[in-house]
Structure formats: structure tokens, C-alpha cells
Design a protein around this motif. Structure first.
Motif, mmCIF file in Angstrom:
data_model
loop_
_atom_site.group_PDB
_atom_site.id
_atom_site.type_symbol
_atom_site.label_atom_id
_atom_site.label_comp_id
_atom_site.label_asym_id
_atom_site.label_seq_id
_atom_site.Cartn_x
_atom_site.Cartn_y
_atom_site.Cartn_z
ATOM 1 N N THR A 2 -32.185 22.982 -4.552
ATOM 2 C CA THR A 2 -31.394 21.811 -4.245
ATOM 3 C C THR A 2 -31.989 21.117 -3.029
ATOM 4 N N THR A 43 -24.614 23.284 -8.869
ATOM 5 C CA THR A 43 -25.426 22.691 -9.930
ATOM 6 C C THR A 43 -26.759 23.420 -10.041
ATOM 7 N N LYS A 47 -28.101 25.474 -13.285
ATOM 8 C CA LYS A 47 -29.352 25.210 -14.006
ATOM 9 C C LYS A 47 -30.129 26.498 -14.264
#
Ligand SMILES: [Zn+2]
Length: 242
Positions: A2, A43, A47
Motif C-alpha cells: 500500500t 485492501t 488482494k
């Protein structure tokens, strides 16, 4: 990995290690606490969530040679072996050396290897028998916790050291034509003995559809207490004890 979230400084490279179950207990707690308040990191983890299952299909040599080269090889040698424990061990080792932030790159490279290796290993698996050891730990129906038309069953299994939850979820056809196109967003959650909850999968379903979502966690099945289907606002629609 990220990027760009200022609260995430120090956490941006934890996702791979977390998904692979390579974080030490305290680090895992700390990271899960951060995850509960950080969508960007959730997130990132989301993934990678399917990665351990995929990585288990790749032989370690291939994955690490790809990780080292950065350039995928033209052909991928069989046979598949259990990569995950090796990779998790590597992650722990890097951590001890204080260099484990490089794991993210290795995970990405190993993921690239997976993309290449899966068709090959699928062929090998047919010839040499299944490479994956899957053991069912619990299964059964989920009980409605509210007025819901959804029917679902679950299966918890261990697969190469990971815990996998498979879900069968059916939404009956709409009674009225107006409702037929309505999409529901549902998610699969597990709760641990110590109360920590995590989302393993999310999907959308419309009336008349049957779906089989699944998710993987590094938490052992003995530590799991419940499996649940929740709606978009977090309400528990169906649940079962494990
Ligand atoms: Zn974050």
C-alpha cells in the motif's frame, strides 16, 4: 503493498508477511488493530488473500528463482511442492535479520511465478496425483440470525497449513419482478476464540443466483469459533459454530 496513507508508515510492507502467517503473535495483533482502522491496508491484504493457496501450488525453486531474477523464466519446471512454509520461514528469517521489508517484493514476484506455474502444475497434478493435502475439519448449514431468504452451507478445511473456508450460498428467485435485478453485497467472516474478527471474502449476489465464495486465513481451525455471512452494513444474516 500500500502507498500514500500517512497512518500506514511502518505497516505498508506487513501485508505479505501477514497473509503468509509469518508475523509474530504481537506483530499480528498490532497489525490487525491497524487493519481494523485502515482501509488501504485492508485492501492490500484482500488482494493477497488468495495467495497462500496459490503459492502452495508452486515449487519453491521456481518461486525463489523468479523472485531473485525479477524476470520470469520461459518455462517452469515441475513438480509442485509445498512452498508456503518455506516462504513463511524465509519471511521470519528476514524479519530476524531486520530485512523483512523486502518480503513484499518477493511475494509479488512469487505471485508472478504462480501465474506462470499454475497451468503447468495443473497438468503435473493430474499425472502424479494431487499435490495439495486438504482435510475437512467442519461443515454444515449456516443458521439464519434474522429474516433472510439466503440459504448457505460452509466447509472449513486445512490445506497446506492454511485454513480455508468454502461457502455455498443460494439466493432464491425474486417473488416480484421488481426485485429480480437487486444486487446484494455479502461477506464471509470468521471470529476467533479471542474475539478477533476477520473478513475472508466479499461477493455480490442477485435473486436466483447460487455462489461458492471462499477465503483463506492463517489462523488454525481450532482457534476459529464462528463463521458468518454479513450484509453490507455489517449485520449478521447467517451464522454457524465451528
Ligand atoms: Zn494502513
Amino acid at each position: 503493498m500500500t502507498e500514500g496513507h500517512e497512518l500506514c508508515v511502518g505497516y505498508t510492507t506487513w501485508d505479505g508477511a501477514y497473509v503468509l502467517g509469518a508475523l509474530a503473535r504481537d506483530d499480528r495483533r498490532e497489525y490487525e488493530e491497524h487493519l481494523s482502522g485502515c482501509e488501504a491496508c485492508r485492501t492490500a491484504v484482500g488482494k493477497l488473500a488468495g495467495l497462500p493457496g496459490l503459492l502452495a501450488l508452486v515449487d519453491p525453486e521456481t518461486a525463489f528463482s523468479v523472485a531473485a531474477q525479477e524476470d520470469p523464466p520461459a518455462s517452469v519446471p515441475p513438480p509442485p511442492e509445498r512452498l508456503l512454509p518455506t516462504l513463511a520461514g524465509q519471511a521470519a528469517k528476514r524479519r530476524r535479520r531486520g530485512r523483512w521489508w523486502t518480503l513484499g517484493g518477493s511475494v509479488a514476484a512469487a505471485a508472478a511465478a504462480v501465474m506462470i506455474a499454475v497451468p503447468v502444475t495443473a497438468t503435473v497434478a493430474r499425472d502424479a496425483g494431487p499435490a495439495i493435502v486438504q482435510q475437512v475439519v467442519a461443515q454444515g448449514p449456516l443458521k439464519p440470525q434474522t429474516d433472510t431468504p439466503i440459504q448457505a452451507t460452509f466447509k472449513v478445511s486445512t490445506i497446506n497449513g492454511q485454513t480455508r473456508v468454502d461457502m455455498w450460498c443460494q439466493y432464491p428467485p425474486a417473488a416480484e419482478a421488481d426485485d429480480a435485478s437487486y444486487l446484494w453485497t455479502l461477506s464471509l467472516w470468521v471470529t476467533r476464540d479471542d474475539g478477533v474478527q476477520s473478513k475472508l471474502a466479499e461477493w455480490t449476489v442477485k435473486p436466483g443466483q447460487t455462489l461458492t465464495p471462499d477465503g483463506t486465513t492463517s489462523v488454525s481451525p481450532e482457534q476459529l469459533k464462528t463463521v458468518e455471512i454479513r450484509n453490507m452494513s455489517g449485520k449478521v444474516l447467517l451464522a454457524a459454530g465451528i
